[in-house]
Design a protein around this motif. Structure first.
Motif, PDB file in Angstrom:
ATOM      1  N   ASP A 127       0.847  -1.272   0.027  1.00 44.21           N
ATOM      2  CA  ASP A 127      -0.040   0.032   0.017  1.00 44.21           C
ATOM      3  C   ASP A 127       0.708   1.348   0.032  1.00 44.21           C
ATOM      4  OD1 ASP A 127      -1.890   1.947   0.486  1.00 44.21           O
ATOM      5  OD2 ASP A 127      -2.386   1.396   2.474  1.00 44.21           O
ATOM      6  N   SER A 128       0.943   2.029  -1.108  1.00 39.87           N
ATOM      7  CA  SER A 128       1.773   3.093  -1.113  1.00 39.87           C
ATOM      8  C   SER A 128       1.338   4.334  -0.416  1.00 39.87           C
ATOM      9  CB  SER A 128       1.930   3.672  -2.680  1.00 39.87           C
ATOM     10  OG  SER A 128       0.553   3.922  -3.137  1.00 39.87           O
ATOM     11  N   LEU A 129       0.150   4.256   0.218  1.00 42.89           N
ATOM     12  CA  LEU A 129      -0.455   5.316   1.065  1.00 42.89           C
ATOM     13  C   LEU A 129      -0.509   4.603   2.498  1.00 42.89           C
ATOM     14  CD1 LEU A 129      -3.469   6.412  -1.337  1.00 42.89           C
ATOM     15  CD2 LEU A 129      -1.308   7.590  -1.142  1.00 42.89           C
ATOM     16  N   GLN A 130       0.320   3.704   2.783  1.00 45.22           N
ATOM     17  CA  GLN A 130       0.039   3.256   4.118  1.00 45.22           C
ATOM     18  C   GLN A 130       0.526   4.261   5.378  1.00 45.22           C
ATOM     19  OE1 GLN A 130       2.610  -0.013   5.232  1.00 45.22           O
ATOM     20  NE2 GLN A 130       3.917   0.228   3.609  1.00 45.22           N
ATOM     21  N   ASP A 131       1.385   5.009   4.784  1.00 47.40           N
ATOM     22  CA  ASP A 131       1.768   6.070   5.848  1.00 47.40           C
ATOM     23  C   ASP A 131       1.059   7.381   6.088  1.00 47.40           C
ATOM     24  OD1 ASP A 131       4.293   4.931   6.666  1.00 47.40           O
ATOM     25  OD2 ASP A 131       5.248   5.464   4.842  1.00 47.40           O
ATOM     26  N   TYR A 132      -0.234   7.304   5.496  1.00 47.89           N
ATOM     27  CA  TYR A 132      -1.050   8.569   5.491  1.00 47.89           C
ATOM     28  C   TYR A 132      -1.623   8.473   6.932  1.00 47.89           C
ATOM     29  CZ  TYR A 132      -5.055  11.640   4.824  1.00 47.89           C
ATOM     30  OH  TYR A 132      -6.090  12.620   4.742  1.00 47.89           O
ATOM     31  N   GLY A 133      -1.787   7.436   7.776  1.00 48.88           N
ATOM     32  CA  GLY A 133      -2.318   7.447   8.985  1.00 48.88           C
ATOM     33  C   GLY A 133      -3.684   8.376   9.234  1.00 48.88           C
ATOM     34  N   VAL A 134      -3.507   8.939  10.273  1.00 49.31           N
ATOM     35  CA  VAL A 134      -4.720   9.744  10.793  1.00 49.31           C
ATOM     36  C   VAL A 134      -4.488  11.355  10.477  1.00 49.31           C
ATOM     37  CG1 VAL A 134      -6.184   9.985  12.363  1.00 49.31           C
ATOM     38  CG2 VAL A 134      -4.957   8.045  12.360  1.00 49.31           C
ATOM     39  N   ASP A 135      -5.296  11.909   9.912  1.00 45.68           N
ATOM     40  CA  ASP A 135      -5.276  13.331   9.381  1.00 45.68           C
ATOM     41  C   ASP A 135      -5.798  14.123  10.760  1.00 45.68           C
ATOM     42  OD1 ASP A 135      -7.881  13.677   8.929  1.00 45.68           O
ATOM     43  OD2 ASP A 135      -7.721  13.473   6.831  1.00 45.68           O
ATOM     44  N   GLU A 136      -5.891  15.600  10.512  1.00 45.89           N
ATOM     45  CA  GLU A 136      -6.252  16.451  11.550  1.00 45.89           C
ATOM     46  C   GLU A 136      -7.616  16.176  11.888  1.00 45.89           C
ATOM     47  OE1 GLU A 136      -6.229  20.520  10.448  1.00 45.89           O
ATOM     48  OE2 GLU A 136      -6.054  19.883   8.333  1.00 45.89           O
ATOM     49  N   TRP A 137      -8.473  15.908  10.933  1.00 43.66           N
ATOM     50  CA  TRP A 137      -9.810  15.731  11.168  1.00 43.66           C
ATOM     51  C   TRP A 137     -10.309  14.208  11.740  1.00 43.66           C
ATOM     52  CZ3 TRP A 137     -11.341  20.216  11.054  1.00 43.66           C
ATOM     53  CH2 TRP A 137     -10.811  21.253   9.983  1.00 43.66           C
ATOM     54  N   GLY A 138      -9.174  13.354  11.770  1.00 42.56           N
ATOM     55  CA  GLY A 138      -9.479  11.933  12.108  1.00 42.56           C
ATOM     56  C   GLY A 138      -9.614  10.900  10.796  1.00 42.56           C
ATOM     57  N   GLY A 139      -9.673  11.440   9.648  1.00 40.62           N
ATOM     58  CA  GLY A 139      -9.740  10.812   8.380  1.00 40.62           C
ATOM     59  C   GLY A 139      -8.441   9.531   8.180  1.00 40.62           C
ATOM     60  N   ARG A 140      -8.872   8.601   7.705  1.00 40.52           N
ATOM     61  CA  ARG A 140      -8.083   7.442   7.293  1.00 40.52           C
ATOM     62  C   ARG A 140      -8.461   7.076   5.934  1.00 40.52           C
ATOM     63  NH1 ARG A 140      -9.112   6.643  12.914  1.00 40.52           N
ATOM     64  NH2 ARG A 140      -7.166   6.338  14.140  1.00 40.52           N
ATOM     65  N   PHE A 191      -8.625   4.123  -1.879  1.00 42.95           N
ATOM     66  CA  PHE A 191      -7.758   5.568  -2.296  1.00 42.95           C
ATOM     67  C   PHE A 191      -8.760   6.546  -1.807  1.00 42.95           C
ATOM     68  CE2 PHE A 191      -6.250   2.814  -5.889  1.00 42.95           C
ATOM     69  CZ  PHE A 191      -5.213   2.679  -5.536  1.00 42.95           C
ATOM     70  N   GLN A 192     -10.004   6.175  -0.780  1.00 41.12           N
ATOM     71  CA  GLN A 192     -10.801   7.132  -0.182  1.00 41.12           C
ATOM     72  C   GLN A 192     -10.627   7.308   1.268  1.00 41.12           C
ATOM     73  OE1 GLN A 192     -14.906   6.479  -1.409  1.00 41.12           O
ATOM     74  NE2 GLN A 192     -15.735   7.403   0.527  1.00 41.12           N
ATOM     75  N   VAL A 193     -10.456   8.729   1.557  1.00 42.67           N
ATOM     76  CA  VAL A 193     -10.391   8.921   3.205  1.00 42.67           C
ATOM     77  C   VAL A 193     -11.657   9.446   3.642  1.00 42.67           C
ATOM     78  CG1 VAL A 193      -9.205  10.715   4.494  1.00 42.67           C
ATOM     79  CG2 VAL A 193      -7.861   9.761   2.775  1.00 42.67           C
TER      80      VAL A 193
END
Length: 302
Positions: A127-140, A191-193
């Motif tokens: 998963d090339s996006l595995q480091d996205y983690g948790v954003d400021e809104w709590g999105g994953r 690919f959806q947050v």
């Protein structure tokens, strides 16, 4: 209500990946499979296609093969359905996967099938996006909270008819395989947050995918997979009401953010990489749910 200053420990996950559990995946094994991506001779491309915007397509996957879904031109959300190839009654179960894995999945998470089968369909190996983690809104990223967009809720909310929601795209995709709308089920939104806000309301954010981002699945059993390129594109201009007059409206602005997805199917060239692996078995539940079947004459006279 009386308040308390006592600190309570954080609740533990309801399903634990204990040693020996099927939830405790062999990470070294799946890492070896993922590593074949860097060795051109270690995996052979046997099928590929580019899925145009606002469309759907289904394809078969032999057990032990690798499926890569990528974003060749930039961010685009994809809605993915999965079935057992020979028995479509066994299909992806989003709700149980949320419980056994996470609300948003990544490397070493599995997508599980429905009852009475309850076994892994695929394991995510890259998963090339595995480091996205948790954003400021709590999105994953890679969403299991929501489901596919569909023409029924669109009609209900806007009064518009629109034929290229993900539910419709998937319905068309599986028709050549003898399946119908009734076989289309809850998806994984790749690919959806997404997330839940402080009021518990579901929200979506623009896809963080860039050109060339990807997700790879290892097929744990023979599969039928179907993918829709969401009419919302990368969700940066999402809104209901995709029907319309054809003038520059919500549909047209979303169309500006729609991009294709690429699907590649690989076979491992060295069978030794799969040494020790076998297709998962269904749980050997021997009960009858407390029922005495059949209820015949003996039962009737009691």
């Amino acid at each position: 209500m009386a308040s308390s200053n006592r600190q309570h420990p954080a609740p533990q996950p309801a399903y634990q990946a204990t040693p020996g559990s099927i939830l405790n995946v062999d990470k070294a094994f799946y890492s070896r499979i993922a590593a074949t991506a860097s060795e051109p001779s270690a995996r052979k491309l046997i099928h590929s296609f580019t899925l145009p915007i606002r469309s759907g397509r289904a394809w078969s996957v032999p057990a032990g093969h690798i499926v890569r879904i990528s974003t060749p031109e930039g961010p685009q959300v994809g809605d993915l359905n999965i079935w057992n190839l020979s028995n479509p009654r066994e299909r992806f179960w989003a709700a149980r996967t949320r419980q056994l894995q996470q609300s948003h999945v990544s490397v070493n998470d599995r997508l599980w099938s429905c009852l009475p089968y309850l076994r892994p369909l695929v394991t995510i190996i890259a998963d090339s996006l595995q480091d996205y983690g948790v954003d400021e809104w709590g999105g994953r990223c890679h969403d299991l909270l929501g489901t596919r967009c569909d023409p029924y809720v669109n009609k209900m909310l806007t009064g518009d008819d629109y034929d290229f929601h993900c539910h419709s795209n998937l319905t068309r995709a599986v028709a050549p395989w003898g399946l119908t709308e009734f076989d289309v089920h809850d998806v994984i939104n790749i690919f959806q947050v997404t997330g839940l806000n402080q009021d518990g309301k579901y929200f979506m954010e623009p896809s963080p995918a860039k050109k060339g981002d990807y997700l790879e699945f290892f097929a744990e059993q023979p599969l039928l997979m179907a993918l829709s390129t969401c009419p919302g594109g990368d969700l940066s201009a999402w809104g209901w009401g995709e029907g319309g007059s054809g003038e520059r409206d919500t549909r047209t602005s979303m169309l500006d953010f729609c991009r294709p997805l690429e699907v590649e199917l690989f076979r491992l060239t060295d069978e030794k990489v799969l040494a020790g692996w076998a297709e998962p078995q269904v749980p050997q539940y021997k009960g009858m749910h407390g029922m005495r079947v059949p209820l015949g004459e003996v039962e009737a006279v009691r």
